[in-house]
Design a protein around this motif. Structure first.
Motif, PDB file in Angstrom:
ATOM      1  N   THR A 165     -10.024  30.675  -2.548  1.00 47.15           N
ATOM      2  CA  THR A 165     -11.456  30.857  -2.803  1.00 47.15           C
ATOM      3  C   THR A 165     -12.287  30.708  -1.534  1.00 47.15           C
ATOM      4  N   VAL A 166     -11.817  29.899  -0.573  1.00 45.56           N
ATOM      5  CA  VAL A 166     -12.501  29.824   0.725  1.00 45.56           C
ATOM      6  C   VAL A 166     -12.477  31.195   1.400  1.00 45.56           C
ATOM      7  N   ILE A 167     -11.320  31.846   1.368  1.00 48.45           N
ATOM      8  CA  ILE A 167     -11.192  33.168   1.987  1.00 48.45           C
ATOM      9  C   ILE A 167     -12.086  34.191   1.301  1.00 48.45           C
ATOM     10  N   LEU A 168     -12.220  34.068  -0.028  1.00 52.47           N
ATOM     11  CA  LEU A 168     -13.024  35.029  -0.789  1.00 52.47           C
ATOM     12  C   LEU A 168     -14.507  34.676  -0.818  1.00 52.47           C
ATOM     13  N   ALA A 169     -14.864  33.467  -0.372  1.00 50.84           N
ATOM     14  CA  ALA A 169     -16.245  32.994  -0.487  1.00 50.84           C
ATOM     15  C   ALA A 169     -17.268  33.906   0.208  1.00 50.84           C
ATOM     16  N   PRO A 170     -17.014  34.377   1.442  1.00 53.47           N
ATOM     17  CA  PRO A 170     -18.015  35.263   2.066  1.00 53.47           C
ATOM     18  C   PRO A 170     -18.303  36.508   1.233  1.00 53.47           C
ATOM     19  N   ALA A 171     -17.263  37.092   0.656  1.00 51.28           N
ATOM     20  CA  ALA A 171     -17.471  38.268  -0.197  1.00 51.28           C
ATOM     21  C   ALA A 171     -18.265  37.897  -1.440  1.00 51.28           C
ATOM     22  N   ALA A 172     -17.976  36.708  -2.001  1.00 51.01           N
ATOM     23  CA  ALA A 172     -18.709  36.264  -3.193  1.00 51.01           C
ATOM     24  C   ALA A 172     -20.184  36.068  -2.883  1.00 51.01           C
ATOM     25  N   VAL A 173     -20.472  35.435  -1.754  1.00 59.24           N
ATOM     26  CA  VAL A 173     -21.870  35.231  -1.352  1.00 59.24           C
ATOM     27  C   VAL A 173     -22.559  36.575  -1.139  1.00 59.24           C
ATOM     28  N   GLY A 174     -21.867  37.498  -0.474  1.00 60.14           N
ATOM     29  CA  GLY A 174     -22.424  38.832  -0.254  1.00 60.14           C
ATOM     30  C   GLY A 174     -22.725  39.541  -1.562  1.00 60.14           C
ATOM     31  N   LEU A 175     -21.831  39.412  -2.545  1.00 58.45           N
ATOM     32  CA  LEU A 175     -22.054  40.038  -3.845  1.00 58.45           C
ATOM     33  C   LEU A 175     -23.269  39.436  -4.546  1.00 58.45           C
ATOM     34  N   LEU A 176     -23.392  38.102  -4.475  1.00 56.25           N
ATOM     35  CA  LEU A 176     -24.536  37.443  -5.118  1.00 56.25           C
ATOM     36  C   LEU A 176     -25.851  37.878  -4.467  1.00 56.25           C
ATOM     37  N   VAL A 177     -25.848  38.005  -3.146  1.00 59.15           N
ATOM     38  CA  VAL A 177     -27.053  38.481  -2.455  1.00 59.15           C
ATOM     39  C   VAL A 177     -27.366  39.912  -2.876  1.00 59.15           C
ATOM     40  N   TRP A 178     -26.340  40.737  -2.987  1.00 58.97           N
ATOM     41  CA  TRP A 178     -26.537  42.143  -3.354  1.00 58.97           C
ATOM     42  C   TRP A 178     -27.086  42.293  -4.772  1.00 58.97           C
ATOM     43  N   VAL A 179     -26.481  41.583  -5.756  1.00 61.62           N
ATOM     44  CA  VAL A 179     -26.959  41.734  -7.129  1.00 61.62           C
ATOM     45  C   VAL A 179     -28.369  41.166  -7.287  1.00 61.62           C
ATOM     46  N   THR A 180     -28.682  40.152  -6.486  1.00 64.13           N
ATOM     47  CA  THR A 180     -30.040  39.589  -6.547  1.00 64.13           C
ATOM     48  C   THR A 180     -31.055  40.534  -5.923  1.00 64.13           C
ATOM     49  N   SER A 181     -30.715  41.097  -4.759  1.00 63.00           N
ATOM     50  CA  SER A 181     -31.652  41.988  -4.052  1.00 63.00           C
ATOM     51  C   SER A 181     -31.865  43.299  -4.786  1.00 63.00           C
ATOM     52  N   THR A 182     -30.890  43.702  -5.610  1.00 62.47           N
ATOM     53  CA  THR A 182     -31.024  44.949  -6.373  1.00 62.47           C
ATOM     54  C   THR A 182     -31.474  44.698  -7.812  1.00 62.47           C
ATOM     55  N   ASN A 183     -31.935  43.471  -8.077  1.00 58.57           N
ATOM     56  CA  ASN A 183     -32.448  43.092  -9.401  1.00 58.57           C
ATOM     57  C   ASN A 183     -31.417  43.256 -10.515  1.00 58.57           C
ATOM     58  N   GLN A 184     -30.132  43.062 -10.165  1.00 56.87           N
ATOM     59  CA  GLN A 184     -29.072  43.127 -11.168  1.00 56.87           C
ATOM     60  C   GLN A 184     -28.590  41.743 -11.592  1.00 56.87           C
ATOM     61  N   SER A 185     -29.115  40.702 -10.965  1.00 60.55           N
ATOM     62  CA  SER A 185     -28.669  39.355 -11.278  1.00 60.55           C
ATOM     63  C   SER A 185     -29.148  38.929 -12.668  1.00 60.55           C
ATOM     64  N   THR A 186     -28.259  38.289 -13.416  1.00 56.78           N
ATOM     65  CA  THR A 186     -28.606  37.798 -14.753  1.00 56.78           C
ATOM     66  C   THR A 186     -28.539  36.276 -14.815  1.00 56.78           C
ATOM     67  N   TYR A 187     -28.378  35.631 -13.639  1.00 54.28           N
ATOM     68  CA  TYR A 187     -28.162  34.175 -13.628  1.00 54.28           C
ATOM     69  C   TYR A 187     -29.340  33.431 -14.242  1.00 54.28           C
ATOM     70  N   VAL A 188     -30.548  33.874 -13.970  1.00 51.11           N
ATOM     71  CA  VAL A 188     -31.742  33.296 -14.580  1.00 51.11           C
ATOM     72  C   VAL A 188     -32.444  34.377 -15.393  1.00 51.11           C
ATOM     73  N   GLY A 189     -33.211  33.936 -16.379  1.00 50.63           N
ATOM     74  CA  GLY A 189     -33.968  34.878 -17.186  1.00 50.63           C
ATOM     75  C   GLY A 189     -33.280  35.303 -18.459  1.00 50.63           C
ATOM     76  N   HIS A 190     -32.075  34.791 -18.717  1.00 48.55           N
ATOM     77  CA  HIS A 190     -31.346  35.149 -19.937  1.00 48.55           C
ATOM     78  C   HIS A 190     -30.960  33.913 -20.742  1.00 48.55           C
ATOM     79  N   GLY A 191     -31.694  32.852 -20.535  1.00 44.61           N
ATOM     80  CA  GLY A 191     -31.459  31.652 -21.317  1.00 44.61           C
ATOM     81  C   GLY A 191     -30.583  30.643 -20.593  1.00 44.61           C
ATOM     82  N   ALA A 192     -30.762  29.374 -20.966  1.00 43.90           N
ATOM     83  CA  ALA A 192     -29.999  28.294 -20.335  1.00 43.90           C
ATOM     84  C   ALA A 192     -28.512  28.403 -20.640  1.00 43.90           C
ATOM     85  N   TRP A 193     -28.168  28.881 -21.830  1.00 39.11           N
ATOM     86  CA  TRP A 193     -26.763  28.995 -22.220  1.00 39.11           C
ATOM     87  C   TRP A 193     -26.030  29.992 -21.329  1.00 39.11           C
ATOM     88  N   HIS A 194     -26.677  31.098 -21.028  1.00 39.57           N
ATOM     89  CA  HIS A 194     -26.078  32.119 -20.159  1.00 39.57           C
ATOM     90  C   HIS A 194     -25.863  31.564 -18.750  1.00 39.57           C
TER      91      HIS A 194
END
Length: 290
Positions: A165-194
């Motif tokens: 997971t350390v090796i994959l972490a940079p790609a994971a961070v990049g993906l999170l930045v990408w989905v957030t910048s393109t308004n595809q992130s669902t981490y917030v705004g879909h309820g606490a359970w989600h």
């Protein structure tokens, strides 16, 4: 085996976002466990072993592809295709042992692989082609197992998962930045359970793997192999019974052929295990000395 229900509950998150969260939270969980155990002495010697790091990198890439395809299959409604991939995995693993490790097949193993190939061919012919999901999951997980075997038993499960997971972490961070910048992130705004479910993806990933590693040292390998058949069985049940996927009679026949191959492989494993077990020798009876 119940991961299909978990990942289906993460909608509307897409496969890339789920993968990124799974990697990031798994790494955080592993780091917390290592910190609590104060288990850091292994890190420096490992960083000096370039061949080991190269092998871990290959393993990390394989498991990332496997995770991505599996999550995408679940979210797209192809759980049965995914379960077939894991049913075929033991047969692909045996085939890799022959091709890569030059292992010799026992007769029943050869029969099992042949029956499995017939089942795969039947499903391909009746369905037009073998689902790419099935082939990718079967091959990537078999190659992942082969890579881990090449790394040897010197790398405990927690250390291996942490480094992957350390090796994959940079790609994971990049993906999170990408989905957030393109308004595809669902981490917030879909309820606490989600949000909680996405955050717990790391715990849900790491705990079964660590429990498996701990159990593997305590029970026979044959038992481990038999227990692993539960995973695709539960996946299939989840897809058909709870997620509403349809299985045609033709697909049931194809699955049945694969199950026959696995039954042959299981019987062979049990017989081989009994042959390797040392015979019981009754102790000699001697008269008690006064």
């Amino acid at each position: 085996g119940m991961f299909p229900l978990y990942f289906a509950a993460l909608k509307p998150a897409g496969a890339w976002e789920i993968l990124a969260h799974r990697i990031a939270w798994t790494l955080l969980f592993c780091v917390l466990v290592i910190a609590v155990r104060r288990d850091v002495g292994w890190l420096r010697p490992l960083l000096a072993r370039r061949r080991m790091l190269a092998g871990i990198t290959v393993a990390a890439l394989l498991i990332a592809v496997n995770w991505l395809v599996y999550v995408a299959a679940v979210t797209a409604g192809h759980v049965t295709d995914a379960s077939l991939g894991y049913f075929l995995n033991p047969l692909v693993t045996v085939a890799l042992g022959v091709v890569v490790l030059r292992e010799t097949l026992r007769p029943m193993q050869a029969v099992a692989v042949l029956i499995g190939a017939v089942g795969a061919a039947y499903l391909s012919l009746t369905g037009g082609s073998m689902p790419a999901i099935t082939l990718t999951l079967a091959v990537t997980f078999a190659l992942y197992g082969l890579t881990k075997k090449r790394l040897g038993a010197t790398l405990p499960a927690l250390h291996g998962l942490t480094m992957e997971t350390v090796i994959l972490a940079p790609a994971a961070v990049g993906l999170l930045v990408w989905v957030t910048s393109t308004n595809q992130s669902t981490y917030v705004g879909h309820g606490a359970w989600h949000t909680a479910l996405l955050s717990l993806a790391g715990v849900a990933t790491a705990i079964p793997l660590l429990f498996f590693a701990a159990a593997a040292r305590r029970i026979p390998l044959v038992t481990i192999g038999l227990l692993q058949f539960l995973t695709p069985g539960l996946q299939l049940a989840s897809g058909v019974l709870f997620l509403g996927e349809h299985m045609t009679p033709t697909r049931w026949v194809g699955f049945g052929i694969v199950w026959i191959a696995l039954l042959v492989l299981t019987v062979d494993s049990l017989r081989a295990s009994r042959r390797r077990r040392p015979a019981y020798v009754e102790p000699e009876h001697t008269e008690a000395t006064p």
